[in-house]
Design an enzyme around this catalytic site. Structure first.
Site, PDB file in Angstrom:
ATOM      1  N   GLU A 169       0.829  -1.210   0.000  1.00 35.60           N
ATOM      2  CA  GLU A 169       0.000   0.000   0.000  1.00 35.60           C
ATOM      3  C   GLU A 169       0.863   1.260   0.000  1.00 35.60           C
ATOM      4  OE1 GLU A 169      -2.823  -0.090   3.213  1.00 35.60           O
ATOM      5  OE2 GLU A 169      -4.137  -1.520   2.184  1.00 35.60           O
ATOM      6  N   GLU A 257      -6.311  -7.248  -0.941  1.00 34.51           N
ATOM      7  CA  GLU A 257      -6.690  -7.030   0.459  1.00 34.51           C
ATOM      8  C   GLU A 257      -8.016  -6.299   0.518  1.00 34.51           C
ATOM      9  OE1 GLU A 257      -3.610  -5.572   3.148  1.00 34.51           O
ATOM     10  OE2 GLU A 257      -5.109  -4.323   4.166  1.00 34.51           O
TER      11      GLU A 257
END
Length: 499
Positions: A169, A257
């Site tokens: 991320e 995710e």
């Protein structure tokens, strides 16, 4: 004789434990092809992940939490249970780089290797996740990343079930063109020297939400996908709009995710919003991995505190999130998409017109789900317009909010309509009925709708007592029933309503 009795008792015990969810279902028995045996080497075709035969594949699974904290849950036994009981086809090994992860403790990579070796033996796909988070710019530890992926690709370059996720991320003052893309080009180059084929997933800006930016300036590698992350309590249609834009530009997406909670990993769970997201991903055939396999006391965790670290979890050890995710993986296993079962033939001398056959998808009398499977058959001489036909399944909900899912329908889940109707005066075995309808379609004489697999659950995922439900009976083969009623333009044409 004693030996025969012993064998009988053993077989009976196995059957009871399997029905009770304490042992894996027969679908997981030896001889069933594993996901990797079935699909082999993955690649990209357009925006789709495809198998060795060029057929679209949608992987579904779960991610570990940080291996430095909850690595004990990542082992062959737990992954085997997830494969056999949950039906996962992919597992993600989340190796944090900061926060006590690889940068401070390189030995955490041994847990990644353990996950990969277990996945190889079990025949499931595995994502090796370079889990940047607080170190938001992937370039901060770029040389370490290149070192790590050089080692992983040299070990697993000939292993078709390995997928590389090279930047979990990216976040903060980071953008695609200046920071992420140049980083990805360098790391991909390192991997491709050892592994020319396996899928590589690249994170995008703003915690892997800016897939639109990547779509406008894509990487050259033919087997690269772009990570999209969401948490159902925080992210909604605006993020799906970004995904739609990326797909329209030909950028393949993998949701590596997502959580049922808000973006903190806590708060919620948000099951309606999660369901909306999963329906969207199914409609686009986008693979997904849920966060997370741990017993951490937060709403996104799959397990309650103190749960076993080696699988074998009874339903009582699953959180609301874990229960929801398990059922959404199990409900779309390949076994529900094979050639539908052929129902037993109706007796035409007894059953004229339209009739219903039923079997219990979940035969347990106490279960947190009701899973009726139906065939509706035209035994008459005239074609039936299905948009005029409705079916009612009668049962007790005891004032609990109800949720409906279609796991599979030969004629298409999108062709079904449904509503829950609460009876003003409860009847014997029912205070509610599910009414199932059809948007389009006809049944010619002798034709059937084919298998329709439904799933109902309470808002709070509490158990139903199915033994008292009017329409329920335990049958693992299709049988004609008059306790599921049929209507033509609102008029009863088949079955008997409860008193």
């Amino acid at each position: 004789m004693k030996r025969s009795i012993s064998i009988f008792i053993t077989c009976l015990l196995i059957a009871v434990l399997t029905m009770g969810g304490l042992l894996p279902s027969p679908a997981s028995a030896a001889g069933t092809k594993t996901p990797v045996a079935k699909n082999g080497q993955l690649s990209i075709k357009g925006t789709q992940l495809v198998n060795r035969d060029g057929k679209a594949v949608q992987l579904k699974g779960i991610s570990s939490h940080g291996l430095q904290w909850y690595g004990d849950f990542v082992n062959k036994d737990s992954l085997k249970w997830l494969r056999d009981d949950w039906g996962i086809t992919v597992f993600r090994a989340a190796m944090y780089t900061a926060d006590g992860g690889y940068i401070d403790n390189p030995s955490v990579k041994n847990k990644v290797k353990e996950a990969v070796e277990a996945a190889k033996e079990l025949g499931i796909y595995v994502i090796i996740d370079w889990h940047i988070l607080n170190d938001g710019n992937p370039n901060q530890n770029k040389e370490k990343a290149k070192e790590f992926f050089k080692e992983m690709s040299s070990l697993y370059g000939n292993t078709p079930n390995v997928i590389y996720e090279i930047a979990n991320e990216p976040n903060g003052d980071v953008n695609w063109k200046r920071d992420i893309k140049p980083y990805a080009e360098e790391v991909i180059s390192v991997i491709r020297k050892n592994d020319p084929d396996n899928i590589i997933i690249v994170g995008t800006g703003t915690w892997s939400q800016d897939v639109n930016d990547a779509a406008d300036d894509q990487l050259k590698d033919a087997n690269v996908m772009y990570a999209l992350h969401f948490y159902a309590g925080t992210h909604g249609q605006s993020l799906r709009d970004k995904a739609n834009y990326a797909l329209s530009k030909g950028a393949p997406i993998f949701v590596t995710e997502w959580g049922t909670s808000d973006a903190s990993g806590n708060g919620g769970v948000f099951l309606d919003q999660s369901r909306e997201w999963l329906n969207y991903l199914d409609s686009k055939n986008i693979s997904w991995v849920n966060w997370n396999l741990s017993d951490k006391q937060e709403s996104s965790s799959a397990l309650k505190p103190g749960a076993s670290k080696t699988g074998g979890w009874p339903l009582t050890d699953l959180t609301a999130s874990g229960t929801f995710v398990r059922e959404n993986i199990r409900g779309t296993k390949d076994s529900t998409k094979d050639v539908p079962e052929t129902p037993a033939q109706d007796n035409p001398t007894q059953e004229k017109g339209v009739s219903v056959q039923y079997k219990a998808g979940d035969g347990r009398v106490n279960s947190n789900q009701i899973r009726p499977q139906l065939h509706i058959k035209n035994n008459g001489n005239a074609t039936v317009d299905l948009k005029d036909v409705t079916a009612r399944y009668w049962y007790n909900v005891k004032n609990k909010g109800q949720n409906f899912d279609c796991d599979y329908a030969q004629m298409g889940c999108g062709n079904l309509t449904h509503k829950f109707v609460t009876l003003h005066k409860p009847k014997q075995g029912a205070d509610t009925y599910l009414e199932l309808g059809f948007k389009t379609g006809t049944l010619s004489p002798g034709a059937s709708t084919g298998n329709i697999q439904l799933r109902l659950h309470n808002d709070d995922w509490s158990n139903y007592a199915q033994s008292g439900d009017y329409s329920f009976f335990q049958s693992n083969t299709f049988k004609t029933t008059k306790k599921i009623t049929l209507y033509h333009q609102g008029k009863l044409i088949w079955g008997t309503e409860p008193n």
